[in-house]
Write an enzyme that holds these catalytic residues in place. Sequence first.
Site, PDB file in Angstrom:
ATOM      1  N   ASP A   1       0.795  -1.229   0.000  1.00 26.83           N
ATOM      2  CA  ASP A   1       0.000   0.000   0.000  1.00 26.83           C
ATOM      3  C   ASP A   1       0.824   1.273   0.000  1.00 26.83           C
ATOM      4  O   ASP A   1       0.345   2.345  -0.363  1.00 26.83           O
ATOM      5  CB  ASP A   1      -0.835   0.052   1.300  1.00 26.83           C
ATOM      6  CG  ASP A   1      -2.107  -0.752   1.185  1.00 26.83           C
ATOM      7  OD1 ASP A   1      -2.577  -0.961   0.057  1.00 26.83           O
ATOM      8  OD2 ASP A   1      -2.636  -1.143   2.244  1.00 26.83           O
TER       9      ASP A   1
HETATM   10  C1  GLC Z   1      -1.911  -3.975   5.115  1.00 28.48           C
HETATM   11  C2  GLC Z   1      -3.063  -3.991   4.156  1.00 28.48           C
HETATM   12  C3  GLC Z   1      -2.786  -4.903   2.979  1.00 28.48           C
HETATM   13  C4  GLC Z   1      -1.442  -4.597   2.346  1.00 28.48           C
HETATM   14  C5  GLC Z   1      -0.344  -4.606   3.381  1.00 28.48           C
HETATM   15  C6  GLC Z   1       0.985  -4.177   2.804  1.00 28.48           C
HETATM   16  O1  GLC Z   1      -1.828  -5.203   5.762  1.00 28.48           O
HETATM   17  O2  GLC Z   1      -4.252  -4.404   4.803  1.00 28.48           O
HETATM   18  O3  GLC Z   1      -3.793  -4.767   2.011  1.00 28.48           O
HETATM   19  O4  GLC Z   1      -1.189  -5.552   1.350  1.00 28.48           O
HETATM   20  O5  GLC Z   1      -0.686  -3.728   4.437  1.00 28.48           O
HETATM   21  O6  GLC Z   1       1.015  -2.836   2.483  1.00 28.48           O
END
Ligand code: GLC
Length: 709
Positions: free
Chosen positions: A397
């Site tokens: 993210d």
């Molecule tokens: C959080 C989010 C997930 C994402 C991860 C890495 O766990 O819920 O969707 O893939 O972060 O950024």
Amino acid sequence: MDNGDYWSATWQPVKNPLDDYKCRHGPSYTKIMAKKNGIESEILYFTPLEDNCELWVLKLRNDGSETRRLKTFSYVEYSFPHALADITNLDWTNQIMRGIEEDGVLYMISHGTDSKFYHASSETIAGFDTDRSAFIGPYRDLGNPQVLEEGESKESEAPNGNIIGSISHEVELDPGEERRIVHVLGDEYADNSRPILSKYRSLEKVDAEFERLQDNWREYFEKLQVDTPDEEMNAMLNRWNPIQCRTTLYWSRSASLYQTGTSRGMGTRDSSQDTFGVVHAASRSAKKKLEMLWELQFEDGHTWHQIYPLTGEGGPGLAAEEPEKPQWFSDDPLWLILGTCNYMKETGDTGFLEKRIPYQDAEPEPVWNHMRRAIDFTDTHRGVYEIPRIGYSDWNDTLNLDHGSGKAASVWTGMMFSHVLREMEKICRRIGKEKKVQRYGELRREMKNIINEHCWDGGWYMRAFDDKGRPIGTSKERYQKISLNPQTWSVISGVAEEGRGETAMEKAHEKLNTRFGFALMHPPYEGEDERIGGTTTFLPGAKENGGIFCHAHTWSMVAAAKLGWGNRAYQYYRQLLPLAYNDECDLRRTEPYVYCQNILGPEHPDFGRAANSWLSGTASWSYVAGTQWILGIRPDFDGLRIDPCIPPKWSGYKVIRKFRGSRYDVEVKNPEGVAKGIESISVDGEELDGELVPAFEDGNKHKVRAVLG
Ligand code: GLC
């Protein structure tokens, strides 16, 4: 009542020491047991399967030789039903709440809104309070509330402020005598309290509901049980890991201690992956979840990133905070394809492909078309070197590279795309779409060539390309020289050319592996950098900035197993195993029976501290890695594949697996001490050719014997 002493049957908040204390968590229940001055108490907390209420069953027992007179006081603090207003508008929320008592039932009412919470009990009450200040008293706290010290409820009906529920009972216990009092909490508007309250006055009904709940779990656990030489692995795979997987299926990341429930709904990416860990035991729920998520798709193939489960409203999730950036995530729709494939492999229900589901902006179409459109979207959104554009981000993210040039691309999404294309080819072959087999095959080979030509850094695969087309995750950069995901996924996806997968994983091991697992990348950024985005907002070693991101770590187990590295796959499994850290709870600060999302990495002063337990994709992927890749019992369209990759020192293990209505009692033997490779396999005494045990679908029990060698 005889000497004025008081204590917490829950150990705290009253801190007067207990003679003994135990807390026991089980599937959907918690029991807290205490002993003080010859009085034994036990509180069982659970919510029944169907009735929308929470039960607290208090048991008291007099272990002494004299009759004892006691008073009990329950205590609950209510949050305001609108979570955001509870944080931002106390001026309003404080003036619209009331607490009242009616016929021994306490209500918390918020004036002018549809909410009325109740708290009641199975016995005649001796007193009550609904006003927090009255209960605690001035200049005191929950360690020494005035009501407890005086032994008398104040019968307060709060006209505003912080509303609580406290019910008091008088209990007289002869030597050896035991009493149980049921406390009930619920929402009057959602469910009329009367039938619920009259039902739970009966202790037999309470016991029956608890048994039903436990039966429901037993049935769930029975779908897959393992017996390996590792007791902790057994305990996780047989109990706690399935419990966590089912919990993430229901709650995703929406509401918890870590996610306040105010802005996180259910994510397309997260919830799709959550289905991976439950589909063998709750395939209908998994299918329902997938149907809901496919509805988040648009006709052009991209999907909303999240959905609020209570309203069904979709949205771009965290991308909305930066509206100038793409409002889609490159991996979201691809996870839905994988979830759908897993569902079909588990159940054989390829009819699901014909199920018509609407788009956000168009009329319903079969699931098959949804999948096709997801592929087309990725195919037509390419950045530098024709690698898939990253969108707002990919799985990570916080990798927000796209500033509008259209060049920013994700190598990892390219790998995932290849992996998904391979699954699409398999499905097309099954449903007789030969032309598509060819098209998806070509696309997959094209992606593989591009990645091997442009994204190999000499010792490992690069991570992504920024908005100017410059690589990230390469030795030429100052920070994030190497990133974990492209190494694990180069193997998982089959993108890695001869030998490169081994080299990449070896380098990842050397540069990223720590005592607590793999850091997501190295070295971490040291300050905010617009070019990269969210990652650089974290302290070095925290979360995506070089922390141990457990979800990403799980892919190292799958990759190692695929490479046949039995010891490494098992080492990586153990590195994350919560029970392996039972003695390090003070360092970890998370429950030792639940996977967490992240652990602070070596650059962080609190290296080893864990956070975000429960609601993490780590649960489903650890389960998949443990059962399907290490123990190697993997569902496929035509049966169960037996393809273990275990530590060579294991002499064998057993698995009971229910699959399409039949039960498979699998025993794997390892007489030569190898990691991988099936020497022979038999079902009900008959030798099999290959490693695929047929899907009998006959409701019977079958004995599977596999020998490694
Ligand atoms: C959080 C989010 C997930 C994402 C991860 C890495 O766990 O819920 O969707 O893939 O972060 O950024």
